[in-house]
Design a protein around this motif. Structure first.
Motif, PDB file in Angstrom:
ATOM      1  N   GLY A   1      20.067  28.396  36.934  1.00 48.57           N
ATOM      2  CA  GLY A   1      19.741  28.552  38.563  1.00 48.57           C
ATOM      3  C   GLY A   1      18.506  29.888  38.615  1.00 48.57           C
ATOM      4  N   PHE A   2      18.484  30.618  38.113  1.00 48.10           N
ATOM      5  CA  PHE A   2      17.828  32.162  38.166  1.00 48.10           C
ATOM      6  C   PHE A   2      16.283  31.517  37.881  1.00 48.10           C
ATOM      7  CE2 PHE A   2      21.468  35.187  36.241  1.00 48.10           C
ATOM      8  CZ  PHE A   2      20.781  35.913  37.565  1.00 48.10           C
ATOM      9  N   ARG A   3      16.382  30.822  36.980  1.00 49.56           N
ATOM     10  CA  ARG A   3      14.477  30.107  37.057  1.00 49.56           C
ATOM     11  C   ARG A   3      14.306  29.681  37.855  1.00 49.56           C
ATOM     12  NH1 ARG A   3      15.378  25.431  33.601  1.00 49.56           N
ATOM     13  NH2 ARG A   3      16.067  24.175  35.676  1.00 49.56           N
ATOM     14  N   ASP A   4      14.870  28.736  38.772  1.00 48.55           N
ATOM     15  CA  ASP A   4      14.810  27.853  40.067  1.00 48.55           C
ATOM     16  C   ASP A   4      14.592  28.472  41.622  1.00 48.55           C
ATOM     17  OD1 ASP A   4      14.997  25.365  38.022  1.00 48.55           O
ATOM     18  OD2 ASP A   4      17.324  24.727  38.795  1.00 48.55           O
ATOM     19  N   GLU A   5      15.217  29.907  41.238  1.00 52.06           N
ATOM     20  CA  GLU A   5      14.850  29.952  41.841  1.00 52.06           C
ATOM     21  C   GLU A   5      13.668  31.523  42.459  1.00 52.06           C
ATOM     22  OE1 GLU A   5      17.268  29.584  44.207  1.00 52.06           O
ATOM     23  OE2 GLU A   5      16.603  31.200  46.488  1.00 52.06           O
ATOM     24  N   CYS A   6      13.063  31.830  40.921  1.00 55.48           N
ATOM     25  CA  CYS A   6      11.814  32.714  40.545  1.00 55.48           C
ATOM     26  C   CYS A   6      10.452  31.497  40.822  1.00 55.48           C
ATOM     27  CB  CYS A   6      12.253  33.444  39.537  1.00 55.48           C
ATOM     28  SG  CYS A   6      13.625  34.704  39.226  1.00 55.48           S
ATOM     29  N   ASP A   7      11.352  30.152  40.481  1.00 56.07           N
ATOM     30  CA  ASP A   7      10.465  29.495  40.724  1.00 56.07           C
ATOM     31  C   ASP A   7      10.019  28.763  42.166  1.00 56.07           C
ATOM     32  OD1 ASP A   7       9.507  28.885  38.110  1.00 56.07           O
ATOM     33  OD2 ASP A   7      11.057  26.495  37.950  1.00 56.07           O
ATOM     34  N   LEU A   8      10.564  29.288  42.765  1.00 60.14           N
ATOM     35  CA  LEU A   8       9.692  29.499  44.172  1.00 60.14           C
ATOM     36  C   LEU A   8       8.991  30.207  44.534  1.00 60.14           C
ATOM     37  CD1 LEU A   8      13.634  28.940  46.015  1.00 60.14           C
ATOM     38  CD2 LEU A   8      11.975  27.261  45.269  1.00 60.14           C
ATOM     39  N   VAL A   9       8.962  31.618  43.892  1.00 60.05           N
ATOM     40  CA  VAL A   9       8.462  31.926  44.202  1.00 60.05           C
ATOM     41  C   VAL A   9       7.132  32.920  43.257  1.00 60.05           C
ATOM     42  CG1 VAL A   9       9.427  33.134  46.582  1.00 60.05           C
ATOM     43  CG2 VAL A   9       9.856  34.299  43.608  1.00 60.05           C
ATOM     44  N   GLY A  10       7.029  31.710  42.529  1.00 60.98           N
ATOM     45  CA  GLY A  10       5.981  32.067  41.038  1.00 60.98           C
ATOM     46  C   GLY A  10       6.127  33.170  39.959  1.00 60.98           C
ATOM     47  N   ALA A  11       7.792  33.829  40.417  1.00 64.33           N
ATOM     48  CA  ALA A  11       8.149  35.195  39.412  1.00 64.33           C
ATOM     49  C   ALA A  11       8.960  34.474  37.807  1.00 64.33           C
ATOM     50  CB  ALA A  11       9.008  34.987  40.759  1.00 64.33           C
TER      51      ALA A  11
END
Lengths: 238, 238
Positions: A29-39
């Motif tokens: 979940g952390f990875r997926d949410e970060c992916d949304l903004v390139g973080a």
């Protein structure tokens, strides 16, 4: 504050018996949410704890620009919001009422969709103050009013009530505007802009900065609204 | 990693009844410790929790230099440490034994004094790997050995046993070298440097990087040492 997200650091406190499958899901979940903004998740730490504790620090890059803080609102500025308001609160109320429909609202509570791109956008548009609405618009704009030593007047008629909110309110006998004014956790953005600014369609002007103090909602008696971290329940607008 | 500290972010979870005097002391402590390195508390968040939970994220500025990580040790490098080793472990053992003397060791447990300035210094001296000793030298150097795909040999005779450690060991019938090898929480720094480096007096060479794997202590059987976050007790070196 107008920064472009770069990374998060996650501190975890876990009981030894914490299920590893659940932990994998959290990590995904952390990875997926970060992916949304390139973080990305750039670090963290782990320790033993009797409770599951998750502490996240988010970092961003202002690219040399000044941060947009809570203290820059000036009388005459317009107040605008981007993102959903009241959906998460409605979803929580539905769950408390034993309902799982409308599913979109329950999902909004379980998985907020912050309008990440609107933060840097607002900064580029000259926002004079900004914050995310985590505790409820009424309460969070109170922080802006206090930090900026101004007052804020909200015009209830400017809040377009989403059909799903109207439906949920009918089901529960609730007031959808109360969800929109005092419900947090959609993590919408609220910002103030100089009068005359031309805002993209994602932004809705909902009020104005005035000389004075506190937040007023035209036509509604003053009340206390929003999430108090040290109380069990939300205080409804009275 | 060789960065100059710039700021910390503090997340607090607190029960509503948490004493505010205690909270003031905590805040003062953060400020005082940051002052030691010219950093400051730059943000944070607070939430309600059944336990007192404190999550700190520390940030630093590498000034464009590459970070010194755990993975750069090479066979032939020397292993050196800066800062106190075993003092905090001895202090804890004294407290567990119902003693409050030697007070310097109890204080070392209660208020560690990390050798902050030695981090950037080691980076400037060409350290090939570095970390702080929070879980015990033996275990933490194990992380370096693993990440660097090397072995490490420690020479016990190179560890100068501080007179206070010798005194505490005599009082408790303990082995001071075990505290120095497996005790964490002094937050000493351990680093590897190319052979032939000239190190300032704050650094003590205690071993060497070799081809191989794991950490060995010359003349002592291999054992497991250091802090396991998911176990109640430290495992002594066997």
């Amino acid at each position: 504050m107008g920064a472009d997200p770069t990374g998060i650091v996650v501190g975890l406190g876990l009981p030894p018996e914490a299920a590893t499958g659940w932990l994998d899901d959290l990590t995904d979940g952390f990875r997926d949410e970060c992916d949304l903004v390139g973080a990305s998740v750039v670090g963290g730490d782990i320790t033993r704890c009797d409770l599951v504790v998750i502490a996240v620090t988010a970092m961003g890059d202002l690219g040399g620009r000044a941060p947009v803080t809570r203290s820059g609102a000036r009388p005459g500025d317009v107040v605008a919001v981007a993102g959903r308001l009241g959906h998460a609160a409605a979803g929580l109320a539905l769950l408390h009422g034993g309902r799982t429909e409308p599913a979109e609202l329950v999902d909004a509570h379980r998985r907020p969709e912050p309008p990440y791109a609107r933060g840097p956008e607002a900064a580029a548009l000259g926002a004079t103050s900004m914050l995310d609405v985590s505790d409820g618009l009424f309460q969070d704009l109170g922080h802006v009013a206090k930090a900026s030593r101004t007052g804020i007047v909200l015009a209830p008629e400017s809040f377009a009530v989403h059909p799903l909110l109207a439906e949920a309110a009918r089901l529960l006998g609730a007031d959808p505007l109360e969800w929109m004014l005092s419900g947090g956790e959609d993590h919408a953005l609220a910002a103030t802009f100089p009068a005359g600014v031309r805002l993209p369609p994602a932004w809705t002007v909902v009020g104005q900065v005035i000389d004075g103090e506190g937040v007023q909602v035209t036509g509604r008696p003053m009340g206390r609204g929003g999430w108090d971290h040290f109380s069990e329940w939300r205080f409804p607008l009275m």
